[in-house]
Design a protein around this motif. Structure first.
Motif, PDB file in Angstrom:
ATOM      1  N   ARG A  34       0.822  -1.213   0.000  1.00  0.00           N
ATOM      2  CA  ARG A  34       0.000   0.000   0.000  1.00  0.00           C
ATOM      3  C   ARG A  34       0.856   1.262   0.000  1.00  0.00           C
ATOM      4  O   ARG A  34       0.551   2.235  -0.685  1.00  0.00           O
ATOM      5  CB  ARG A  34      -0.936  -0.003   1.205  1.00  0.00           C
ATOM      6  CG  ARG A  34      -2.083  -0.993   1.064  1.00  0.00           C
ATOM      7  CD  ARG A  34      -2.965  -1.038   2.282  1.00  0.00           C
ATOM      8  NE  ARG A  34      -3.547   0.261   2.560  1.00  0.00           N
ATOM      9  CZ  ARG A  34      -4.157   0.575   3.685  1.00  0.00           C
ATOM     10  NH1 ARG A  34      -4.276  -0.332   4.641  1.00  0.00           N
ATOM     11  NH2 ARG A  34      -4.670   1.763   3.871  1.00  0.00           N
ATOM     12  N   VAL A  35       1.933   1.239   0.772  1.00  0.00           N
ATOM     13  CA  VAL A  35       2.824   2.406   0.819  1.00  0.00           C
ATOM     14  C   VAL A  35       3.488   2.627  -0.537  1.00  0.00           C
ATOM     15  O   VAL A  35       3.557   3.756  -1.038  1.00  0.00           O
ATOM     16  CB  VAL A  35       3.883   2.235   1.938  1.00  0.00           C
ATOM     17  CG1 VAL A  35       4.994   3.257   1.806  1.00  0.00           C
ATOM     18  CG2 VAL A  35       3.225   2.340   3.297  1.00  0.00           C
ATOM     19  N   GLU A  36       3.968   1.564  -1.153  1.00  0.00           N
ATOM     20  CA  GLU A  36       4.597   1.691  -2.463  1.00  0.00           C
ATOM     21  C   GLU A  36       3.600   2.162  -3.521  1.00  0.00           C
ATOM     22  O   GLU A  36       3.937   2.966  -4.389  1.00  0.00           O
ATOM     23  CB  GLU A  36       5.235   0.358  -2.886  1.00  0.00           C
ATOM     24  CG  GLU A  36       6.463   0.003  -2.091  1.00  0.00           C
ATOM     25  CD  GLU A  36       7.576   1.027  -2.250  1.00  0.00           C
ATOM     26  OE1 GLU A  36       7.840   1.483  -3.376  1.00  0.00           O
ATOM     27  OE2 GLU A  36       8.181   1.394  -1.227  1.00  0.00           O
ATOM     28  N   ALA A  41       1.569   6.644  -6.843  1.00  0.00           N
ATOM     29  CA  ALA A  41       0.488   7.557  -7.212  1.00  0.00           C
ATOM     30  C   ALA A  41       0.907   9.008  -6.982  1.00  0.00           C
ATOM     31  O   ALA A  41       0.609   9.886  -7.804  1.00  0.00           O
ATOM     32  CB  ALA A  41      -0.769   7.241  -6.407  1.00  0.00           C
ATOM     33  N   LEU A  42       1.605   9.269  -5.887  1.00  0.00           N
ATOM     34  CA  LEU A  42       2.092  10.621  -5.623  1.00  0.00           C
ATOM     35  C   LEU A  42       3.122  11.032  -6.664  1.00  0.00           C
ATOM     36  O   LEU A  42       3.080  12.156  -7.177  1.00  0.00           O
ATOM     37  CB  LEU A  42       2.683  10.715  -4.213  1.00  0.00           C
ATOM     38  CG  LEU A  42       3.237  12.085  -3.803  1.00  0.00           C
ATOM     39  CD1 LEU A  42       2.146  13.144  -3.864  1.00  0.00           C
ATOM     40  CD2 LEU A  42       3.840  12.008  -2.416  1.00  0.00           C
ATOM     41  N   ASP A  43       4.033  10.130  -7.013  1.00  0.00           N
ATOM     42  CA  ASP A  43       5.021  10.432  -8.056  1.00  0.00           C
ATOM     43  C   ASP A  43       4.333  10.776  -9.378  1.00  0.00           C
ATOM     44  O   ASP A  43       4.715  11.736 -10.053  1.00  0.00           O
ATOM     45  CB  ASP A  43       5.965   9.250  -8.270  1.00  0.00           C
ATOM     46  CG  ASP A  43       6.967   9.094  -7.154  1.00  0.00           C
ATOM     47  OD1 ASP A  43       7.148  10.043  -6.372  1.00  0.00           O
ATOM     48  OD2 ASP A  43       7.581   8.006  -7.074  1.00  0.00           O
ATOM     49  N   ALA A  44       3.331   9.982  -9.737  1.00  0.00           N
ATOM     50  CA  ALA A  44       2.608  10.235 -10.983  1.00  0.00           C
ATOM     51  C   ALA A  44       1.891  11.580 -10.938  1.00  0.00           C
ATOM     52  O   ALA A  44       1.889  12.330 -11.921  1.00  0.00           O
ATOM     53  CB  ALA A  44       1.608   9.111 -11.249  1.00  0.00           C
ATOM     54  N   ALA A  45       1.288  11.904  -9.804  1.00  0.00           N
ATOM     55  CA  ALA A  45       0.585  13.183  -9.670  1.00  0.00           C
ATOM     56  C   ALA A  45       1.560  14.354  -9.748  1.00  0.00           C
ATOM     57  O   ALA A  45       1.269  15.374 -10.389  1.00  0.00           O
ATOM     58  CB  ALA A  45      -0.196  13.224  -8.360  1.00  0.00           C
ATOM     59  N   LEU A 136      -5.485  18.826  -7.137  1.00  0.00           N
ATOM     60  CA  LEU A 136      -6.401  17.938  -6.412  1.00  0.00           C
ATOM     61  C   LEU A 136      -5.837  16.514  -6.341  1.00  0.00           C
ATOM     62  O   LEU A 136      -5.888  15.871  -5.289  1.00  0.00           O
ATOM     63  CB  LEU A 136      -7.774  17.936  -7.080  1.00  0.00           C
ATOM     64  CG  LEU A 136      -8.832  17.052  -6.445  1.00  0.00           C
ATOM     65  CD1 LEU A 136      -9.124  17.523  -5.018  1.00  0.00           C
ATOM     66  CD2 LEU A 136     -10.099  17.075  -7.282  1.00  0.00           C
ATOM     67  N   ARG A 137      -5.254  16.035  -7.459  1.00  0.00           N
ATOM     68  CA  ARG A 137      -4.668  14.698  -7.457  1.00  0.00           C
ATOM     69  C   ARG A 137      -3.500  14.598  -6.474  1.00  0.00           C
ATOM     70  O   ARG A 137      -3.337  13.592  -5.789  1.00  0.00           O
ATOM     71  CB  ARG A 137      -4.175  14.337  -8.871  1.00  0.00           C
ATOM     72  CG  ARG A 137      -5.267  13.834  -9.755  1.00  0.00           C
ATOM     73  CD  ARG A 137      -4.707  13.263 -11.050  1.00  0.00           C
ATOM     74  NE  ARG A 137      -5.570  13.680 -12.120  1.00  0.00           N
ATOM     75  CZ  ARG A 137      -5.276  14.584 -13.053  1.00  0.00           C
ATOM     76  NH1 ARG A 137      -4.085  15.142 -13.082  1.00  0.00           N
ATOM     77  NH2 ARG A 137      -6.145  14.930 -13.963  1.00  0.00           N
ATOM     78  N   ILE A 138      -2.722  15.667  -6.385  1.00  0.00           N
ATOM     79  CA  ILE A 138      -1.596  15.666  -5.440  1.00  0.00           C
ATOM     80  C   ILE A 138      -2.110  15.632  -4.009  1.00  0.00           C
ATOM     81  O   ILE A 138      -1.599  14.899  -3.165  1.00  0.00           O
ATOM     82  CB  ILE A 138      -0.686  16.877  -5.695  1.00  0.00           C
ATOM     83  CG1 ILE A 138       0.085  16.677  -6.989  1.00  0.00           C
ATOM     84  CG2 ILE A 138       0.277  17.093  -4.539  1.00  0.00           C
ATOM     85  CD1 ILE A 138       0.858  17.880  -7.446  1.00  0.00           C
ATOM     86  N   ALA A 139      -3.142  16.431  -3.731  1.00  0.00           N
ATOM     87  CA  ALA A 139      -3.696  16.456  -2.377  1.00  0.00           C
ATOM     88  C   ALA A 139      -4.241  15.081  -1.987  1.00  0.00           C
ATOM     89  O   ALA A 139      -4.024  14.611  -0.858  1.00  0.00           O
ATOM     90  CB  ALA A 139      -4.783  17.509  -2.276  1.00  0.00           C
ATOM     91  N   GLU A 142      -1.288  12.653  -1.471  1.00  0.00           N
ATOM     92  CA  GLU A 142      -0.562  12.903  -0.232  1.00  0.00           C
ATOM     93  C   GLU A 142      -1.284  12.321   0.965  1.00  0.00           C
ATOM     94  O   GLU A 142      -0.667  11.927   1.947  1.00  0.00           O
ATOM     95  CB  GLU A 142      -0.349  14.407  -0.039  1.00  0.00           C
ATOM     96  CG  GLU A 142       0.740  14.976  -0.922  1.00  0.00           C
ATOM     97  CD  GLU A 142       0.872  16.473  -0.796  1.00  0.00           C
ATOM     98  OE1 GLU A 142      -0.071  17.138  -0.318  1.00  0.00           O
ATOM     99  OE2 GLU A 142       1.930  16.985  -1.175  1.00  0.00           O
ATOM    100  N   GLN A 143      -2.603  12.304   0.917  1.00  0.00           N
ATOM    101  CA  GLN A 143      -3.372  11.744   2.030  1.00  0.00           C
ATOM    102  C   GLN A 143      -3.214  10.248   2.064  1.00  0.00           C
ATOM    103  O   GLN A 143      -3.209   9.618   3.072  1.00  0.00           O
ATOM    104  CB  GLN A 143      -4.848  12.097   1.916  1.00  0.00           C
ATOM    105  CG  GLN A 143      -5.105  13.571   2.134  1.00  0.00           C
ATOM    106  CD  GLN A 143      -6.565  13.933   1.933  1.00  0.00           C
ATOM    107  OE1 GLN A 143      -7.387  13.086   1.613  1.00  0.00           O
ATOM    108  NE2 GLN A 143      -6.881  15.184   2.128  1.00  0.00           N
TER     109      GLN A 143
END
Length: 143
Positions: A34-36, A41-45, A136-139, A142-143
């Motif tokens: 899940r962390v990876e 997803a954060l990298d892609a955003a 929005l995708r980054i926010a 990040e969550q």
């Protein structure tokens, strides 16, 4: 009889302990996955935001000084995006990019930029929408 009881109890205890350790290892493996996934997803955003910022910089709607500031902050963040060793430097670069975009958004309103034709208006609206969606995708990532 006493030896059989001790062996049975020891075997039961070892079996229970093995099952518990296996259960914990499985949970840790799922958590790691899940962390990876969240990190990917954060990298892609973040890379998506970099692409939108470059598109805004290349759009021709902004003055050259703003373009240089945005492109420089984007280049720094993107150059550190592939390095796993420099997490603190990358976080600082991304924070700098976020601050630059925030400053850009408060001082430059793309809706007030002079429009030569309706095609430019539609493109500008798309760029603003893309930037909002990437934020929005980054926010969410990040969550």
């Amino acid at each position: 009889m006493h030896v059989l009881f001790v062996l049975t109890t020891a075997l039961l205890l070892i079996s229970t302990l093995t099952q518990y350790v296996s259960w914990r290892a499985t949970r840790l493996d799922r958590l790691h996955t899940r962390v990876e996934t969240a990190r990917a997803a954060l990298d892609a955003a973040l890379l998506g935001r970099c692409a939108v910022i470059l598109e805004i910089a290349a759009s021709g709607f902004l003055d050259p000084a703003t373009v240089v500031i945005l492109a420089d902050a984007e280049k720094e963040a993107r150059s550190l995006s592939t390095s796993k060793d420099l997490d603190n430097e990358r976080a600082l670069a991304e924070s700098n990019l976020t601050q630059t975009v925030h400053t850009f958004r408060t001082h430059v309103d793309l809706s007030e930029v002079r429009i030569d034709d309706s095609l430019d208006g539609e493109r500008r609206l798309k760029l603003v929408t893309d930037l909002d969606e990437s934020d929005l995708r980054i926010a969410i990532a990040e969550q």
